[in-house]
Motif scaffolding. Structure first.
Motif, mmCIF file in Angstrom:
data_model
loop_
_atom_site.group_PDB
_atom_site.id
_atom_site.type_symbol
_atom_site.label_atom_id
_atom_site.label_comp_id
_atom_site.label_asym_id
_atom_site.label_seq_id
_atom_site.Cartn_x
_atom_site.Cartn_y
_atom_site.Cartn_z
ATOM 1 N N MET A 45 0.904 -1.151 0.255
ATOM 2 C CA MET A 45 -0.626 -0.116 -0.146
ATOM 3 C C MET A 45 1.005 1.276 -0.245
ATOM 4 N N ALA A 46 2.429 1.135 0.084
ATOM 5 C CA ALA A 46 2.676 2.354 0.276
ATOM 6 C C ALA A 46 4.302 2.238 -0.135
ATOM 7 N N LEU A 47 4.779 3.400 -0.963
ATOM 8 C CA LEU A 47 5.901 4.217 -1.673
ATOM 9 C C LEU A 47 7.117 3.108 -1.439
ATOM 10 N N LYS A 48 6.725 4.272 0.687
ATOM 11 C CA LYS A 48 7.625 3.615 0.561
ATOM 12 C C LYS A 48 8.381 3.468 1.351
ATOM 13 N N ASP A 49 7.438 1.646 1.073
ATOM 14 C CA ASP A 49 8.388 0.335 1.314
ATOM 15 C C ASP A 49 9.382 -0.180 0.243
ATOM 16 N N PHE A 50 8.777 0.305 -0.771
ATOM 17 C CA PHE A 50 10.203 0.075 -1.787
ATOM 18 C C PHE A 50 11.170 1.056 -2.432
ATOM 19 N N GLY A 51 12.385 1.695 -1.323
ATOM 20 C CA GLY A 51 13.294 2.260 -1.894
ATOM 21 C C GLY A 51 13.374 3.618 -2.002
#
Length: 354
Positions: free
Chosen positions: A304-310
């Motif tokens: 759900m969150a872009l912050k989890d993918f670098g």
């Protein structure tokens, strides 16, 4: 009601059915080809070799360096290898990365393509190539890019991991959702969009409970075909522009990026054309299309969150700059402030306000 539209069907021959990939020799021969090169990612190298073995004397070997976002340097190596071997067609086995490599080779050489998808990417039925060079992802359209034959074999997706099934399926839904408000949409693409989205909405939750459910796998692959076909016939808008920006310039993973951005971009545009987004609300329920898609994605375990993918929060300003530069056609006016806010919500995983 007066209808005024144009429609051009895909040139790809679609072969759909359980076990259909067993006839790959037939389709290589139907293209009058005798020197096929099997393409895959490194992860699927063993499967590619098995397919090459099944082709027997029709195969000249494998090229297993396909990778996400179709880097130009990988394509150049593949083209050189194909020339060295005297290849007259490629057989692309896998998801969007492998399909992209075959399409990139065809764009440069007009080589014939057979694609055997093993995910729900949908790109195998489009004349669109997205490729990355020097940290920038660009797209081109050409009839040469559309594969000649696409073989959909649901049996090949039985082992697709649940997480990848979810993100790949949401990626496909994004293709059709943008088709609902595309400026060049028509009644046929709208019907395909609705049917494809509904098929995936029904199939994906079933796969959470039973990953090897053959009927659900078949329905999901059918939906992916419809959604991909829509993408090949309409103009892309804000959703794809942002995903191309994030993938090409920040190397975020393709399907996960589409999955995360989907509720935010569709919700953003739905506020401008609510009547065109009615099918989303009808299929998923919910107060608004964006919130309905967010709740559905969360319910099936999507990231759900872009912050989890670098992607760092500091990257968002540059991402907003790139995404609003040379924007794609879009039903809602695009301004940097609004897009920066949209990206902030997607980065943090916040439920969209629309």
């Amino acid at each position: 009601m007066t209808l005024d539209f144009t429609y051009q069907a895909s040139a790809a021959r679609i072969v759909f059915g359980n076990g259909a990939s067993g006839d790959v020799v037939k389709w290589v021969e139907a293209l009058d080809c005798r020197r096929a090169l099997v393409l895959s990612t490194p992860h699927q190298a063993a499967d590619a070799q098995a397919l090459s073995n099944r082709l027997g004397p029709l195969s000249v070997g494998t090229f297993t360096e396909a990778t996400m976002h179709t880097p130009v340097d990988v394509t150049e190596r593949a083209v050189a290898r194909a020339a060295e071997l005297g290849v007259d067609c490629v057989v692309s086995l896998g998801g969007g990365s492998t399909t992209g490599l075959g399409k990139a080779m065809a764009y440069r050489t007009d080589i014939q393509q057979i694609v055997i998808p093993t995910t729900y990417a949908g790109s195998e039925v489009t004349p669109i190539l997205g490729q990355t060079e020097n940290g920038v992802k660009t797209t081109v359209r050409s009839p040469k890019i559309t594969p000649e034959v696409v073989i959909y074999d649901p049996q090949l997706t039985l082992g697709l991991p649940v997480g990848m099934s979810v993100t790949s399926g949401l990626n496909a839904i994004a293709h059709a959702a943008e088709g609902l408000y595309a400026p060049d949409r028509n009644p046929i693409t709208t019907m395909m969009s609705i049917d494809g989205i509904r098929a995936l909405k029904e199939a994906l939750p079933a796969l959470i409970d039973s990953p090897r459910d053959g009927a659900a796998r078949e329905k999901a692959l059918y939906g992916a075909w419809l959604c991909g076909t829509v993408l090949g016939q309409i103009s892309m808008s804000l959703h794809h522009k942002i995903c191309h920006t994030l993938g090409g310039s920040f190397d975020t993973p393709h399907a996960e990026t589409h999955s995360i951005m989907l509720p935010h971009t569709i919700g953003f545009n739905a506020s401008a054309v609510p009547e065109l987004m009615t099918p989303i609300s009808d299929i998923f329920g919910g107060a608004t299309p964006g919130q309905a898609l967010y709740d559905f994605a969360k319910s099936i375990g999507s990231p759900m969150a872009l912050k989890d993918f670098g992607l760092s929060e500091a990257d968002l300003d540059r991402a907003a700059d790139i995404a609003t530069r040379n924007p794609y056609s879009n039903p809602r006016p695009i301004d940097r402030t609004a897009i920066r806010a949209l990206l902030q919500d997607a980065w943090s995983g916040t439920r969209p306000p629309y």
